[in-house]
Design an enzyme around this catalytic site. Structure first.
Site, mmCIF file in Angstrom:
data_model
loop_
_atom_site.group_PDB
_atom_site.id
_atom_site.type_symbol
_atom_site.label_atom_id
_atom_site.label_comp_id
_atom_site.label_asym_id
_atom_site.label_seq_id
_atom_site.Cartn_x
_atom_site.Cartn_y
_atom_site.Cartn_z
ATOM 1 C CG ASN A 128 0.470 4.930 1.210
ATOM 2 O OD1 ASN A 128 -0.763 5.060 1.215
ATOM 3 N ND2 ASN A 128 1.050 3.774 1.512
ATOM 4 C CG ASP A 178 -3.547 -3.816 1.182
ATOM 5 O OD1 ASP A 178 -2.800 -3.310 0.323
ATOM 6 O OD2 ASP A 178 -3.110 -4.438 2.166
HETATM 7 C C1 FPP Z 1 -3.107 -0.135 -1.445
HETATM 8 O O1 FPP Z 1 -2.665 -1.151 -2.325
HETATM 9 C C2 FPP Z 1 -3.688 0.955 -2.204
HETATM 10 C C3 FPP Z 1 -3.264 2.248 -2.210
HETATM 11 C C4 FPP Z 1 -2.111 2.721 -1.417
HETATM 12 C C5 FPP Z 1 -3.906 3.258 -3.063
HETATM 13 C C6 FPP Z 1 -5.415 3.270 -3.055
HETATM 14 C C7 FPP Z 1 -5.864 4.071 -4.198
HETATM 15 C C8 FPP Z 1 -6.851 3.736 -5.043
HETATM 16 C C9 FPP Z 1 -7.723 2.556 -4.896
HETATM 17 C C10 FPP Z 1 -7.062 4.637 -6.209
HETATM 18 C C11 FPP Z 1 -8.327 5.397 -6.203
HETATM 19 C C12 FPP Z 1 -8.525 6.331 -5.100
HETATM 20 C C13 FPP Z 1 -9.232 7.497 -5.165
HETATM 21 C C14 FPP Z 1 -9.528 8.217 -3.902
HETATM 22 C C15 FPP Z 1 -9.730 8.059 -6.426
HETATM 23 P P1 FPP Z 1 -1.108 -1.491 -2.407
HETATM 24 O O2 FPP Z 1 -0.506 -0.618 -3.449
HETATM 25 O O3 FPP Z 1 -0.498 -1.340 -1.052
HETATM 26 O O4 FPP Z 1 -1.122 -2.979 -2.863
HETATM 27 P P2 FPP Z 1 -0.086 -4.114 -2.455
HETATM 28 O O5 FPP Z 1 -0.225 -4.319 -0.971
HETATM 29 O O6 FPP Z 1 -0.539 -5.292 -3.242
HETATM 30 O O7 FPP Z 1 1.275 -3.628 -2.850
#
Ligand code: FPP
Length: 235
Positions: free
Chosen positions: A62, A14
């Site tokens: 998501n 996250d």
């Molecule tokens: C949460 O951070 C992250 C995600 C929803 C996406 C996770 C994906 C990756 C790390 C990319 C790589 C993955 C693979 C399997 C190749 P957020 O966007 O919710 O962050 P925030 O809470 O700061 O908005």
């Protein structure tokens, strides 16, 4: 004291969006950096003797994000799968996916199928990518499959126990020993609820794009200081 390596580590990656916003960048830049961090960590864990790494790549919730971000993430998954597949194969790690197929594009589904198929006999570790995943859905789906098998007389109701229930989950994985969530949020957000029953929980303020091998070592060190009793009383 013996140093214990958790067998199954699960990570809620996250903070990608906040990492980017703090730098005046688009949220997608945070995901891009997050993918690089995941590559580094996924290569490191198996060298440390961890058998299973589960990561939360995309939840069923998501899809509510802006289309631009969702499209970017899907494209990033495709690119990352392509870019990292050789090193995963070379390491002999088996890739499995947890989640449901609906809404995913044919391109993404095909890439997932290819990785699963071509690594199915690998024995040096398991990389479980939770994509289009929800923990409650997983339990509901398993329950439906069990009901169906009872209806078709393949199993008896008396056969149902937690060990066999596990076999009906998206993948028959060992229980999670250590769950890490980055970015200072103290929630489990519908992630691997069944497998997390006795997991040690580790929360860090570090945002996922800033996570690294040292941060993982810190989490494992903290795991080593936990007194795991699984409901029993220590003699
Ligand atoms: C949460 O951070 C992250 C995600 C929803 C996406 C996770 C994906 C990756 C790390 C990319 C790589 C993955 C693979 C399997 C190749 P957020 O966007 O919710 O962050 P925030 O809470 O700061 O908005």
């Amino acid at each position: 004291m013996d140093y214990k390596v958790p067998k199954h580590v699960a990570i809620i990656m996250d903070g990608n969006g906040r990492w980017a916003q703090k730098r005046g960048l688009k949220r997608t830049k945070g995901h891009q950096r997050g993918a690089d961090v995941l590559k580094e960590i996924s290569e490191y864990v198996y060298d440390k003797g961890i058998d299973v790494l589960s990561v939360f790549a995309f939840s069923t919730e998501n899809w509510k994000r802006d289309k631009e971000e969702v499209d970017y993430l899907m494209d990033l998954f495709l690119k990352a799968f392509k870019k990292n597949f050789d090193s995963i194969k070379k390491k002999g790690v088996k890739v499995v996916f947890s989640g449901v197929k609906n809404k995913l594009s044919d391109k993404v589904l095909k890439a997932m199928e290819k990785m699963t198929l071509e690594t199915k006999d690998n024995k040096n570790g398991i990389f479980n990518i939770c994509l289009n995943y929800g923990g409650q859905d997983e339990i509901v789906e398993a329950s439906k499959k069990i009901c169906n098998d009872v209806k078709e007389n393949k199993i008896n109701i008396s056969d149902i126990n937690s060990k066999m229930f596990n076999k009906y989950m998206f993948n028959d994985l060992p229980p999670i020993d250590l769950m890490i969530r980055t970015s200072g949020e103290y929630r489990i957000s519908n992630f691997m609820l069944w497998q997390m029953a006795y997991a040690e929980l580790y929360f860090t303020d570090v945002l996922w794009p800033d996570f690294n091998k040292e941060e993982l070592d810190k989490a494992i060190k903290s795991f080593n200081n936990r007194d795991r009793r699984f409901g029993a009383v220590k003699k």
